[in-house]
Design a protein around this motif. Structure first.
Motif, PDB file in Angstrom:
ATOM      1  N   ILE A  79      34.307  52.281  37.737  1.00  0.00           N
ATOM      2  CA  ILE A  79      34.756  53.517  38.389  1.00  0.00           C
ATOM      3  C   ILE A  79      33.857  54.727  38.205  1.00  0.00           C
ATOM      4  CG2 ILE A  79      37.183  52.804  38.343  1.00  0.00           C
ATOM      5  CD1 ILE A  79      37.589  54.758  36.003  1.00  0.00           C
ATOM      6  N   ALA A  80      32.915  54.698  37.256  1.00  0.00           N
ATOM      7  CA  ALA A  80      32.139  55.911  36.995  1.00  0.00           C
ATOM      8  C   ALA A  80      30.782  55.602  36.371  1.00  0.00           C
ATOM      9  CB  ALA A  80      32.922  56.849  36.079  1.00  0.00           C
ATOM     10  N   THR A  81      29.933  56.619  36.372  1.00  0.00           N
ATOM     11  CA  THR A  81      28.664  56.596  35.663  1.00  0.00           C
ATOM     12  C   THR A  81      28.547  57.922  34.918  1.00  0.00           C
ATOM     13  OG1 THR A  81      27.458  57.563  37.516  1.00  0.00           O
ATOM     14  CG2 THR A  81      27.511  55.159  37.397  1.00  0.00           C
ATOM     15  N   GLY A  82      27.623  57.977  33.975  1.00  0.00           N
ATOM     16  CA  GLY A  82      27.387  59.250  33.313  1.00  0.00           C
ATOM     17  C   GLY A  82      26.872  59.109  31.906  1.00  0.00           C
ATOM     18  N   PRO A  83      26.368  60.224  31.363  1.00  0.00           N
ATOM     19  CA  PRO A  83      25.790  60.221  30.031  1.00  0.00           C
ATOM     20  C   PRO A  83      26.812  60.504  28.932  1.00  0.00           C
ATOM     21  CG  PRO A  83      25.385  62.334  31.040  1.00  0.00           C
ATOM     22  CD  PRO A  83      26.122  61.497  32.052  1.00  0.00           C
ATOM     23  N   THR A  84      26.506  60.000  27.749  1.00  0.00           N
ATOM     24  CA  THR A  84      27.250  60.345  26.534  1.00  0.00           C
ATOM     25  C   THR A  84      26.226  60.692  25.455  1.00  0.00           C
ATOM     26  OG1 THR A  84      27.335  58.065  25.722  1.00  0.00           O
ATOM     27  CG2 THR A  84      29.192  58.820  27.066  1.00  0.00           C
ATOM     28  N   TYR A  85      26.642  61.548  24.537  1.00  0.00           N
ATOM     29  CA  TYR A  85      25.755  61.916  23.435  1.00  0.00           C
ATOM     30  C   TYR A  85      26.608  62.348  22.251  1.00  0.00           C
ATOM     31  CZ  TYR A  85      22.031  64.162  20.779  1.00  0.00           C
ATOM     32  OH  TYR A  85      21.142  64.503  19.789  1.00  0.00           O
ATOM     33  N   ASP A  96      27.242  75.354  28.161  1.00  0.00           N
ATOM     34  CA  ASP A  96      25.845  75.285  28.605  1.00  0.00           C
ATOM     35  C   ASP A  96      25.001  74.450  27.653  1.00  0.00           C
ATOM     36  OD1 ASP A  96      26.335  76.790  30.898  1.00  0.00           O
ATOM     37  OD2 ASP A  96      25.801  78.685  29.923  1.00  0.00           O
ATOM     38  N   GLU A  97      25.205  74.628  26.354  1.00  0.00           N
ATOM     39  CA  GLU A  97      24.477  73.830  25.370  1.00  0.00           C
ATOM     40  C   GLU A  97      24.844  72.349  25.491  1.00  0.00           C
ATOM     41  OE1 GLU A  97      24.185  77.210  21.822  1.00  0.00           O
ATOM     42  OE2 GLU A  97      25.911  75.862  21.889  1.00  0.00           O
ATOM     43  N   ALA A  98      26.130  72.070  25.662  1.00  0.00           N
ATOM     44  CA  ALA A  98      26.591  70.683  25.775  1.00  0.00           C
ATOM     45  C   ALA A  98      25.992  70.006  27.000  1.00  0.00           C
ATOM     46  CB  ALA A  98      28.116  70.641  25.835  1.00  0.00           C
ATOM     47  N   TYR A  99      25.986  70.692  28.122  1.00  0.00           N
ATOM     48  CA  TYR A  99      25.440  70.096  29.349  1.00  0.00           C
ATOM     49  C   TYR A  99      23.935  69.859  29.208  1.00  0.00           C
ATOM     50  CZ  TYR A  99      24.833  68.894  34.210  1.00  0.00           C
ATOM     51  OH  TYR A  99      24.536  68.218  35.368  1.00  0.00           O
ATOM     52  N   LYS A 105      19.379  64.415  26.325  1.00  0.00           N
ATOM     53  CA  LYS A 105      19.437  63.379  25.294  1.00  0.00           C
ATOM     54  C   LYS A 105      20.492  62.306  25.531  1.00  0.00           C
ATOM     55  CE  LYS A 105      17.761  66.443  21.680  1.00  0.00           C
ATOM     56  NZ  LYS A 105      17.933  66.909  20.310  1.00  0.00           N
ATOM     57  N   GLY A 106      21.347  62.509  26.509  1.00  0.00           N
ATOM     58  CA  GLY A 106      22.458  61.577  26.726  1.00  0.00           C
ATOM     59  C   GLY A 106      22.009  60.207  27.190  1.00  0.00           C
ATOM     60  N   LYS A 107      22.772  59.213  26.779  1.00  0.00           N
ATOM     61  CA  LYS A 107      22.537  57.831  27.208  1.00  0.00           C
ATOM     62  C   LYS A 107      23.373  57.576  28.456  1.00  0.00           C
ATOM     63  CE  LYS A 107      23.188  53.052  25.815  1.00  0.00           C
ATOM     64  NZ  LYS A 107      23.738  52.144  24.803  1.00  0.00           N
TER      65      LYS A 107
END
Length: 109
Positions: A79-85, A96-99, A105-107
């Motif tokens: 259902i989805a794609t996206g980075p995690t860190y 802003d820092e998190a994004y 650096k997110g996988k």
């Protein structure tokens, strides 16, 4: 403290609906999970993002591998794609820092 950042982008309208059916219980689980210190969600650009802060990485992993979150993880690739860190920190990042961390650096999943 352990910071966990996620940015998830549903794969279309039906996936968007399925995402929310799974995301709401997962977020509620995180809010009350042992060791959770902070839990926020916000749409940033095309991603549904979360910032969570935990007493330890181990307690975050206990949450990750249980309940509603485990159920959501089992269908995530459908259902989805996206980075995690995740990382150790003395402070909780701003949005802003998190994004920036997610995009730099997110996988990707």
């Amino acid at each position: 403290m352990y910071i966990s950042l996620t940015g998830l982008k549903p794969n279309g309208f039906i996936s968007y609906l399925r995402f929310w059916v799974l995301a709401i219980p997962s977020f509620r689980q995180a809010q009350t999970a042992e060791g959770n210190l902070h839990c926020e969600v916000k749409k940033m650009h095309e991603y549904q993002c979360t910032i969570t802060a935990w007493e330890s990485r181990e307690l975050m992993l206990t949450y990750l591998r249980s309940g509603a979150h485990l159920k959501a993880m089992k269908v995530f690739k459908q259902i989805a794609t996206g980075p995690t860190y995740g990382y150790e920190s003395e402070t909780i990042p701003t949005w802003d820092e998190a994004y920036a961390l997610l995009t730099e650096k997110g996988k990707m999943h």
